[in-house]
Design an enzyme around this catalytic site. Structure first.
Site, PDB file in Angstrom:
ATOM      1  N   LYS A 213      -7.244  17.306   5.997  1.00  0.00           N
ATOM      2  CA  LYS A 213      -7.992  17.269   6.029  1.00  0.00           C
ATOM      3  C   LYS A 213      -8.036  19.044   5.576  1.00  0.00           C
ATOM      4  CE  LYS A 213     -13.412  18.498   7.748  1.00  0.00           C
ATOM      5  NZ  LYS A 213     -14.582  18.858   8.320  1.00  0.00           N
TER       6      LYS A 213
ATOM      7  N   ASN B 243     -19.155  13.170  -9.920  1.00  0.00           N
ATOM      8  CA  ASN B 243     -20.417  13.215 -11.308  1.00  0.00           C
ATOM      9  C   ASN B 243     -21.538  12.499 -10.607  1.00  0.00           C
ATOM     10  OD1 ASN B 243     -20.044  10.178 -13.021  1.00  0.00           O
ATOM     11  ND2 ASN B 243     -17.830  11.332 -12.752  1.00  0.00           N
TER      12      ASN B 243
ATOM     13  N   PRO C  86      -5.956  10.807 -17.896  1.00  0.00           N
ATOM     14  CA  PRO C  86      -5.915  10.221 -19.347  1.00  0.00           C
ATOM     15  C   PRO C  86      -7.216   9.944 -19.854  1.00  0.00           C
ATOM     16  CG  PRO C  86      -5.146   8.771 -16.943  1.00  0.00           C
ATOM     17  CD  PRO C  86      -5.765  10.032 -16.452  1.00  0.00           C
TER      18      PRO C  86
ATOM     19  N   PHE D  79     -19.330   5.940 -24.622  1.00  0.00           N
ATOM     20  CA  PHE D  79     -20.277   6.119 -24.261  1.00  0.00           C
ATOM     21  C   PHE D  79     -20.447   7.758 -24.789  1.00  0.00           C
ATOM     22  CE2 PHE D  79     -24.112   4.021 -23.379  1.00  0.00           C
ATOM     23  CZ  PHE D  79     -23.100   2.569 -24.251  1.00  0.00           C
TER      24      PHE D  79
END
Ligand code: C5P
Length: 404
Positions: A291, A212, A309, A327
């Site tokens: 791959k 991300n 988890p 957060f």
């Protein structure tokens, strides 16, 4: 690396003779950039390594090298210069200078200034490894520490003389960080802080994966601010391109499971846990060990996901959890999701931000969620915000006397 702690501080930067003098040009630049006033004072020997003109240009102030300086109207430079100072920093501090300091010798401007001071004194030793290891030097350093003088370094590694060992001066960035820590309020003195930061990387095959946009900047800024506030800091970091904050112990991981395992191993030794990492919620079940190739008939690969988890929730569920701070990066309705998430994760404090607007940026705007309500903090640079958040966390900690 703006540091609020140094803005407006008046430092006397004393330079003594040593090849590390060239590093003080960079240190001066960093201190001036952070808003400190830097008054350079050089010994005669220091001027053999770098000129007062260079140091004047970088500090923006005339440099003092002699006790008999006609620019000081009362001819008492040793008194006048030290009275204005919030601290005197001797960098580099030579073997000879440490010996003089330890014995209270006052035979030039810089030694006299140190003896006449009312402010804290920090020394940054720089010398050959044998000079550092010499019992006389070690005795002098022990004496200086006993006298309340702060010693920064030395570092270990290759030396200008070609030898390798203890004695080289800390790099300018490390000296800068140590000076900033010295001025930071020690709100976490004696505390142990474990943090997660950055994204995680969940492999699909040996070359592809899911990650991300978290840059790790907020988590690293918090680790640095916690260290500066006096805490022992352990940072478990996902894959990020950031330098480790000075004095912070860093453990690198890739996946959420590795981050979970690292946190669970370490957590019994910590009294505060700050989960800043943007942990992937799912991973590919059985990532391929080769791959994945395109097929001739254009068949698309399909993946089965399994849940990772929840590290924060797992820590908060421990029988004796540390003080947990979460957060939350939300793309909207922060007020609703923030409090809901705090309650669900069962943590006393959750810091919410509008994730997609903050990822990778140098500033941030956050809201603190706790059982009693929420508080919005003004938009600020991530490092300044980190110091504010550390102060906010410190205010909410259980009494130190309860911590073993
Ligand atoms: O992803 P989410 O919004 O649930 O994250 C909220 C908080 O939980 C953050 O502090 C994050 O670091 C933590 N978290 C975690 N492990 C996960 C998911 C999130 O520690 N698997």
């Amino acid at each position: 690396m703006a540091t609020a702690e140094l803005a407006g501080k008046h430092l006397v930067l004393g330079m003594t003779g040593g090849i590390a003098c060239y590093k003080i040009a960079e240190l001066t630049r960093l201190l001036v950039k952070a808003g400190a006033t830097v008054q350079v004072v050089m010994t005669e020997a220091a001027t053999q390594f770098i000129t007062p003109v260079t140091m004047q240009a970088l500090s923006g102030r005339p440099v003092y090298t002699s006790q008999w300086d006609a620019r000081v109207p009362n001819n008492m430079a040793h008194i006048d210069l030290s009275r204005e100072a919030d601290a005197i920093v001797i960098a580099p501090a030579s073997t000879d200078f440490l010996a003089k300091l330890a014995h209270g010798v006052a035979d030039d401007l810089l030694t006299t200034l140190c003896v006449a001071r009312e402010c804290p004194l920090l020394v940054v030793p720089a010398m050959n490894r044998q000079m550092w290891a010499n019992p006389a030097t070690q005795r002098n350093v022990a004496q200086l520490r006993a006298d309340g003088v702060e010693t920064l370094g030395p570092d270990s590694g290759p030396q200008a003389c070609g030898e390798v060992g203890d004695g080289r001066m800390l790099e300018p960035e490390a000296v800068y960080e140590a000076i900033a820590s010295f001025f930071a309020p020690q709100v976490l003195a004696g505390r142990r802080v474990l943090l997660t930061a950055g994204p995680t990387f969940e492999p699909i095959d040996p070359v592809r994966g899911i990650t991300n946009r978290s840059s790790g900047k907020m988590g690293f800024a918090l680790a640095r601010a916690a260290q500066q506030a006096g805490a022992d800091v352990h940072l478990v970091a996902g894959p990020v391109a950031l330098d480790t904050p000075w004095g912070v112990f860093r453990e690198d991981v890739q996946t959420a499971q590795q981050m979970h395992d690292a946190v669970m191993r370490a957590v019994p030794d910590y009294d505060i846990f700050i989960a800043v990492a943007a942990v992937a919620d799912w991973r590919v079940d059985h990532a391929s060990d080769h791959k994945i190739k395109k097929t001739a008939d254009h068949r698309l690969p399909s993946f089965t996901f399994v849940e990772n988890p929840d590290i924060l929730a797992a820590v908060a569920r421990l029988p004796h959890p540390p003080f947990c701070v979460g957060f939350a990066a939300e793309s909207g309705d922060l007020d609703v999701h923030g409090e809901e998430k705090r309650a669900r994760k069962n943590v006393p404090l959750l810091i919410g931000n509008l994730g997609p607007l903050t990822f990778g940026r140098d500033d941030n705007e956050v809201v603190l969620f706790e059982a009693s309500g929420h508080t919005k903090l003004p938009r600020a640079d991530k490092q300044a915000l980190a110091s504010t958040l550390i102060a906010e966390i410190a205010k909410r900690l259980p009494d130190t006397s309860l911590i073993s």
